[in-house]
Scaffold this motif. Sequence first.
Motif, short mmCIF file in Angstrom:
data_model
loop_
_atom_site.label_atom_id
_atom_site.label_comp_id
_atom_site.label_asym_id
_atom_site.label_seq_id
_atom_site.Cartn_x
_atom_site.Cartn_y
_atom_site.Cartn_z
N ARG A 16 0.79 -1.10 0.01
CA ARG A 16 0.00 0.02 -0.04
C ARG A 16 0.89 1.34 0.11
O ARG A 16 0.70 2.43 -0.95
N LEU A 17 1.88 1.28 0.70
CA LEU A 17 2.76 2.61 1.06
C LEU A 17 3.61 2.52 -0.34
O LEU A 17 3.88 3.72 -0.69
N GLU A 19 2.81 1.59 -3.35
CA GLU A 19 1.83 2.10 -4.34
C GLU A 19 1.63 3.53 -4.08
O GLU A 19 1.64 4.49 -5.37
N ILE A 20 1.32 4.11 -3.14
CA ILE A 20 1.08 5.68 -2.87
C ILE A 20 2.42 6.55 -3.17
O ILE A 20 2.35 7.41 -3.94
N SER A 23 3.54 6.26 -6.77
CA SER A 23 2.35 6.81 -8.11
C SER A 23 2.53 8.33 -8.13
O SER A 23 2.34 8.78 -9.21
N THR A 24 3.67 9.06 -7.58
CA THR A 24 3.98 10.27 -7.67
C THR A 24 4.97 10.46 -8.70
O THR A 24 5.31 11.37 -9.29
N THR A 96 -1.05 6.73 12.49
CA THR A 96 -2.18 5.89 11.67
C THR A 96 -3.50 6.27 12.31
O THR A 96 -3.55 6.00 13.57
N GLY A 99 -3.82 9.54 5.61
CA GLY A 99 -4.17 9.68 4.16
C GLY A 99 -3.03 9.73 3.39
O GLY A 99 -1.90 10.11 3.70
N ARG A 100 -3.29 9.60 2.06
CA ARG A 100 -2.36 9.80 0.94
C ARG A 100 -1.69 11.01 0.97
O ARG A 100 -0.29 11.18 1.03
N THR A 101 -2.34 12.03 1.19
CA THR A 101 -1.62 13.57 1.09
C THR A 101 -0.58 13.73 2.23
O THR A 101 0.40 14.32 2.21
N LEU A 103 0.88 11.29 4.16
CA LEU A 103 1.73 10.41 3.83
C LEU A 103 3.05 11.11 2.85
O LEU A 103 4.11 11.13 3.23
N LEU A 104 2.34 11.43 1.76
CA LEU A 104 3.45 12.18 0.63
C LEU A 104 4.21 13.51 1.25
O LEU A 104 5.11 13.49 1.01
#
Length: 181
Positions: A16-17, A19-20, A23-24, A96, A99-101, A103-104
């Motif tokens: 999951r991490l 992938e996130i 993806s950038t 935790t 969210g995606r934002t 984390l990024l």
Amino acid sequence: MRQIVVAFERQSNCDRLREILESTGEFTCLVCRSAAQVKRTVGKLRLDLVVCGFKLADESGEALYFDLPQRCSLLMVAPQARLDLCAAPGIFRLPTPVGRTELLTAVRLLAQLTQSREVPAHRTEEERELIERAKGLLMAREGMAEDQAHRFLQKRSMDSGARLADTARRVLDELTPGKDA
């Protein structure tokens, strides 16, 4: 593209991490499931950024932090209650659910910080020597192999919530004849 180590006990968390982050197009992730894998990967590829969970297959994220080279930064992603158990001041923490934002943003900031500053030493030479002496004593007195002695110290450290060097000091005090308890 920046290479990052992503290390969690569960493969689904790693996936999951990864992938996130990938993806950038900014990051390439190398997935590890144990602290030993992280140490080998970081050492071999001279990486400086690790994102991990509170616990890996063979030791805690906090214990891993102290074994990483000085150039490395560590972002621990875990429930707040677990993060509160982590005493190392140099570990960056992200509670935790995340969210995606979030984390990024955290990984981008840490990547910038890691490139622009010197990271303080995780474990002093004295602490490393203390741990080696405790392992040596466990090997001599208890007949353990080196990896068994190290795991013994790690487990005792995790169980007590103490730093590995403090645990090594206690073991030396307990096993050294003539020491007052």
